[in-house]
Design a protein around this motif. Sequence first.
Motif, PDB file in Angstrom:
ATOM      1  N   ARG A  36       0.840  -1.208   0.000  1.00 12.64           N
ATOM      2  CA  ARG A  36       0.000   0.000   0.000  1.00 12.64           C
ATOM      3  C   ARG A  36       0.869   1.251   0.000  1.00 12.64           C
ATOM      4  NH1 ARG A  36      -5.545  -0.463   1.407  1.00 12.64           N
ATOM      5  NH2 ARG A  36      -5.526   1.686   2.102  1.00 12.64           N
ATOM      6  N   ARG A  55      -5.215  13.238  -9.315  1.00 13.70           N
ATOM      7  CA  ARG A  55      -6.056  13.072  -8.131  1.00 13.70           C
ATOM      8  C   ARG A  55      -7.543  13.196  -8.431  1.00 13.70           C
ATOM      9  NH1 ARG A  55      -3.561  17.461  -4.439  1.00 13.70           N
ATOM     10  NH2 ARG A  55      -1.786  16.842  -5.675  1.00 13.70           N
ATOM     11  N   PRO A  59     -10.483   7.456  -6.744  1.00 13.93           N
ATOM     12  CA  PRO A  59     -11.506   7.388  -5.694  1.00 13.93           C
ATOM     13  C   PRO A  59     -11.003   8.051  -4.414  1.00 13.93           C
ATOM     14  CG  PRO A  59     -11.168   5.235  -6.713  1.00 13.93           C
ATOM     15  CD  PRO A  59     -10.083   6.136  -7.221  1.00 13.93           C
ATOM     16  N   GLU A  60     -11.919   8.525  -3.607  1.00 10.64           N
ATOM     17  CA  GLU A  60     -11.575   9.263  -2.389  1.00 10.64           C
ATOM     18  C   GLU A  60     -10.653   8.479  -1.458  1.00 10.64           C
ATOM     19  OE1 GLU A  60     -13.745  11.351   1.450  1.00 10.64           O
ATOM     20  OE2 GLU A  60     -14.967  10.475  -0.122  1.00 10.64           O
ATOM     21  N   THR A  61     -10.914   7.196  -1.270  1.00 11.08           N
ATOM     22  CA  THR A  61     -10.079   6.416  -0.350  1.00 11.08           C
ATOM     23  C   THR A  61      -8.639   6.309  -0.843  1.00 11.08           C
ATOM     24  OG1 THR A  61     -10.809   4.363  -1.399  1.00 11.08           O
ATOM     25  CG2 THR A  61     -11.972   5.024   0.589  1.00 11.08           C
ATOM     26  N   ILE A  62      -8.473   6.189  -2.147  1.00 12.47           N
ATOM     27  CA  ILE A  62      -7.114   6.109  -2.707  1.00 12.47           C
ATOM     28  C   ILE A  62      -6.433   7.465  -2.592  1.00 12.47           C
ATOM     29  CG2 ILE A  62      -5.774   5.738  -4.820  1.00 12.47           C
ATOM     30  CD1 ILE A  62      -7.829   3.574  -5.550  1.00 12.47           C
ATOM     31  N   ARG A  63      -7.175   8.549  -2.867  1.00 10.73           N
ATOM     32  CA  ARG A  63      -6.589   9.891  -2.709  1.00 10.73           C
ATOM     33  C   ARG A  63      -6.117  10.082  -1.273  1.00 10.73           C
ATOM     34  NH1 ARG A  63     -11.260  11.784  -5.406  1.00 10.73           N
ATOM     35  NH2 ARG A  63     -11.966  12.643  -3.439  1.00 10.73           N
ATOM     36  N   HIS A  64      -6.913   9.629  -0.330  1.00 15.49           N
ATOM     37  CA  HIS A  64      -6.553   9.774   1.080  1.00 15.49           C
ATOM     38  C   HIS A  64      -5.290   8.966   1.399  1.00 15.49           C
ATOM     39  CE1 HIS A  64      -6.983  10.405   5.355  1.00 15.49           C
ATOM     40  NE2 HIS A  64      -6.857   9.109   5.524  1.00 15.49           N
ATOM     41  N   ASP A  65      -5.273   7.698   0.983  1.00 18.88           N
ATOM     42  CA  ASP A  65      -4.114   6.835   1.251  1.00 18.88           C
ATOM     43  C   ASP A  65      -2.830   7.407   0.648  1.00 18.88           C
ATOM     44  OD1 ASP A  65      -5.700   5.077   2.627  1.00 18.88           O
ATOM     45  OD2 ASP A  65      -5.696   3.526   1.074  1.00 18.88           O
ATOM     46  N   ASP A  69      -5.741  13.999  -0.959  1.00 16.06           N
ATOM     47  CA  ASP A  69      -6.987  14.706  -0.721  1.00 16.06           C
ATOM     48  C   ASP A  69      -6.671  16.015  -0.017  1.00 16.06           C
ATOM     49  OD1 ASP A  69      -6.351  13.732   1.770  1.00 16.06           O
ATOM     50  OD2 ASP A  69      -8.309  12.878   2.184  1.00 16.06           O
ATOM     51  N   THR A  72      -5.629  15.857   3.778  1.00 18.62           N
ATOM     52  CA  THR A  72      -4.302  15.282   4.005  1.00 18.62           C
ATOM     53  C   THR A  72      -3.219  16.231   3.515  1.00 18.62           C
ATOM     54  OG1 THR A  72      -5.220  13.082   3.719  1.00 18.62           O
ATOM     55  CG2 THR A  72      -2.839  13.267   3.605  1.00 18.62           C
TER      56      THR A  72
END
Length: 76
Positions: A36, A55, A59-65, A69, A72
């Motif tokens: 990851r 970006r 998807p939002e979760t991938i941007r966050h990881d 986002d 972050t």
Amino acid sequence: MTGRHRAVGAEATDDDATELIAQLKELAGADPADVRQVVAEVLAALDRAAGGALREHLPETIRHDAGLDPATSARH
């Protein structure tokens, strides 16, 4: 450029993608957290190279990881 040249270029791109997939699958046998992290770093680098345009398509979760986002990014 002829169709033949385009096919060779596309073939080379397919070969590159196949190699990248193989490397990621090899990593997948390792610690999932490490995988990851590698993926997040690659996506962040690609986004920087694209001037921030990548970006918008993630998807939002991938941007966050990947730290892409707005919430972050503001913390970094």
